[in-house]
Design an enzyme around this catalytic site. Structure first.
Site, mmCIF file in Angstrom:
data_model
loop_
_atom_site.group_PDB
_atom_site.id
_atom_site.type_symbol
_atom_site.label_atom_id
_atom_site.label_comp_id
_atom_site.label_asym_id
_atom_site.label_seq_id
_atom_site.Cartn_x
_atom_site.Cartn_y
_atom_site.Cartn_z
ATOM 1 N N THR A 1 29.421 85.041 100.898
ATOM 2 C CA THR A 1 29.611 85.635 99.575
ATOM 3 C C THR A 1 29.961 84.573 98.544
ATOM 4 O O THR A 1 29.566 84.662 97.390
ATOM 5 C CB THR A 1 30.731 86.705 99.655
ATOM 6 O OG1 THR A 1 30.264 87.720 100.526
ATOM 7 C CG2 THR A 1 31.044 87.309 98.320
ATOM 8 N N THR B 1 33.121 84.900 104.904
ATOM 9 C CA THR B 1 34.458 85.115 105.456
ATOM 10 C C THR B 1 34.442 85.893 106.780
ATOM 11 O O THR B 1 35.372 85.761 107.574
ATOM 12 C CB THR B 1 35.357 85.878 104.453
ATOM 13 O OG1 THR B 1 34.716 87.103 104.116
ATOM 14 C CG2 THR B 1 35.613 85.066 103.212
ATOM 15 N N ASP B 2 33.382 86.689 107.009
ATOM 16 C CA ASP B 2 33.388 87.560 108.195
ATOM 17 C C ASP B 2 33.665 86.784 109.485
ATOM 18 O O ASP B 2 34.456 87.219 110.314
ATOM 19 C CB ASP B 2 32.039 88.268 108.363
ATOM 20 C CG ASP B 2 31.842 89.400 107.374
ATOM 21 O OD1 ASP B 2 32.643 89.517 106.441
ATOM 22 O OD2 ASP B 2 30.868 90.164 107.545
ATOM 23 N N LYS C 1 40.588 86.997 109.828
ATOM 24 C CA LYS C 1 40.306 87.905 108.707
ATOM 25 C C LYS C 1 40.981 89.227 109.033
ATOM 26 O O LYS C 1 40.668 89.862 110.035
ATOM 27 C CB LYS C 1 38.794 88.083 108.540
ATOM 28 C CG LYS C 1 38.431 88.913 107.329
ATOM 29 C CD LYS C 1 36.933 88.896 107.005
ATOM 30 C CE LYS C 1 36.683 89.708 105.742
ATOM 31 N NZ LYS C 1 35.317 89.620 105.225
HETATM 32 N N1 ASP Z 1 29.435 89.256 105.000
HETATM 33 C C1 ASP Z 1 29.841 88.125 104.229
HETATM 34 C C2 ASP Z 1 29.807 86.904 105.113
HETATM 35 O O1 ASP Z 1 30.611 86.775 105.977
HETATM 36 C C3 ASP Z 1 31.165 88.350 103.635
HETATM 37 C C4 ASP Z 1 31.776 87.174 102.927
HETATM 38 O O2 ASP Z 1 31.226 86.126 102.763
HETATM 39 O O3 ASP Z 1 32.917 87.329 102.504
HETATM 40 O O4 ASP Z 1 28.978 86.067 104.950
#
Ligand code: ASP
Length: 432
Positions: free
Chosen positions: A89, A165-166, A244
């Site tokens: 993201t 972040t995932d 997370k």
């Molecule tokens: N689904 C995304 C990822 O992990 C969420 C994010 O980046 O926060 O790439």
């Protein structure tokens, strides 16, 4: 006709038809995999075999570059950071046609969007992929580790890896094991809101990640993200203990079962940095310049992470244990599975499968001597992995099995603390 990014294609494989738009190729994607964006917005990779049929339905326009390539003068007064972009993201924009978020921000785009970066460091940019982190694979970690390791060997003062972040904590754990005695900070950073939104947390996170990478005395792999919901301090988490913990809050990452390493603050006003601070709480991580750097990036991904739960079917448990080189079980409480499943553990370990037990409650450590269930599990060959977090144990087991399939050797690796993944004693002040 050669396939180009932007072409609309129909791919038929094993009787299934996929239609979508060809995505640009990145270093992380193997040559025989075609990445396409489906109509519903998902990106998928299709392994091309001789039987796969591909038809171009429409010659498309190559995806537009949003930004002109930019040139930033090298500032000899400033340190140099490697900025390695993987996607997520933080590297995405809202696609106003579909309303979805798409990962298509290049490393250069970061500089263009957040010009304050140029006040902190000179940057060496490297785009390794442009994927959401749910699409990360263990072989990508290996390539990221090798790429980052080479940049460090060629001389940078710190590394920042932008990442979804995932699964950021899985990549952070892998790099913690693969980059041994790393002499500089390797900082993973992401965002919960895409970079082009006014509410995005990307800028604060990125500026602080760079601040930690070049201005701290830390060495090792860390995650730097918002400490609270406010745009103020960010927390520096150890790479093997971060997790997370919230689907959408900016302060989603927490250090679990230990104390965070420290915090960082970068204050901007009118596009200029007016203040920056770093506060370290755990001085044992201040090892910048340490000797003996080694890139040890190997992964065997034939490993499974299994949560024990009431009603876990024996036949499924058996199938999983007997068809992997290693299995990490999130045992209930102090590390238990239903008694009926214990003979399966014995069968698996006898046939050479490594079975490790981690705490489902996340905080605290598993213990094989309190309840008779665990005593029997240990006698069946299960290895109790102290207070290692389940995801960290999964990644570590992939790494360990990448080195050896010998159960005893793997056991020794799993029970050795390399990067803070096992603590000697659980700190009472690390529970919240
Ligand atoms: N689904 C995304 C990822 O992990 C969420 C994010 O980046 O926060 O790439």
């Amino acid at each position: 006709m050669a396939l180009e990014p932007g072409d609309v294609v129909e791919v038929v494989k094993n009787g299934v038809t996929y239609r979508g738009t060809v995505l640009p190729r990145t270093e992380e994607i193997p040559d025989n995999v075609l990445m396409i964006k489906l109509k519903n917005g998902y990106n998928i990779g299709i392994k091309i075999t001789p039987e796969t049929e591909i038809r171009i339905l429409e010659k498309g326009e190559p995806p537009k570059k949003y930004s002109a390539p930019i040139k930033v003068e090298h500032n000899p007064e400033l340190p140099t950071a490697a900025l390695v972009a993987t996607g997520g993201t933080i590297a995405s924009r809202v696609d106003y046609k579909t309303g979805g978020v798409v990962a298509e921000f290049t490393a250069e785009d970061f500089l263009l969007s957040f010009p304050e970066i140029a006040e902190l460091a000179n940057l060496k940019l490297k785009q390794v992929s442009n994927i959401f982190s749910e699409d990360m694979m263990p072989d990508y970690w290996v390539r990221i580790a090798k790429g980052v390791g080479e940049m460090i060997k060629n001389g940078v003062d710190g590394v920042v890896i932008t990442h979804g972040t995932d699964t950021m904590h899985y990549t952070a754990a892998f790099l913690s094991f693969a980059l041994q005695n790393v002499p500089v900070p390797v900082v993973l950073v992401g965002a919960q809101r895409s970079s082009d939104r006014p509410s995005s947390d990307a800028a604060i996170n990125l500026l602080n990640a760079i601040n930690v990478a070049v201005n701290s005395d830390l060495a090792g792999t860390f995650i730097v993200m918002h400490e609270t919901m406010d745009d103020a301090w960010t927390t520096i988490h150890p790479g093997t203990r971060a997790r997370k913990m919230h689907t959408s809050r900016r302060d989603t990452f927490k250090t679990v079962g230990d104390k965070p390493v420290g915090r960082s603050l970068v204050v901007t006003k009118g596009g200029k940095i007016v203040d920056r601070k770093i506060k370290i709480w755990r001085h044992e991580f201040e090892k910048r310049g340490q000797k003996g750097f080694k890139i040890d990036a190997k992964a065997n991904s034939n490993v499974f992470l299994l949560k024990s739960f009431p009603g876990l079917r024996k036949d499924i448990f058996e199938h999983i244990l007997l068809n992997h080189d290693g299995v990490i079980i999130e045992g209930t409480g102090l590390g238990h599975v239903r008694q009926e499943l214990i003979p399966v553990i014995a069968e698996a370990t006898e046939s050479g499968v490594f079975v490790g037990i981690t705490p489902q409650p996340l905080f605290g450590r598993v213990h094989p001597h309190v309840y008779s269930t665990a005593v029997k599990m240990m006698e069946a060959g299960a290895v109790y992995l102290e207070d290692m977090l389940p995801e960290t144990a999964l990644v570590k087991l992939m790494w360990a099995l990448g080195h050896s399939k010998d159960r005893e050797k793997v056991k020794e690796i799993m029970l050795t603390n390399y990067a803070g993944e096992i603590t000697k004693r659980s700190r009472p002040d690390a529970f919240w």
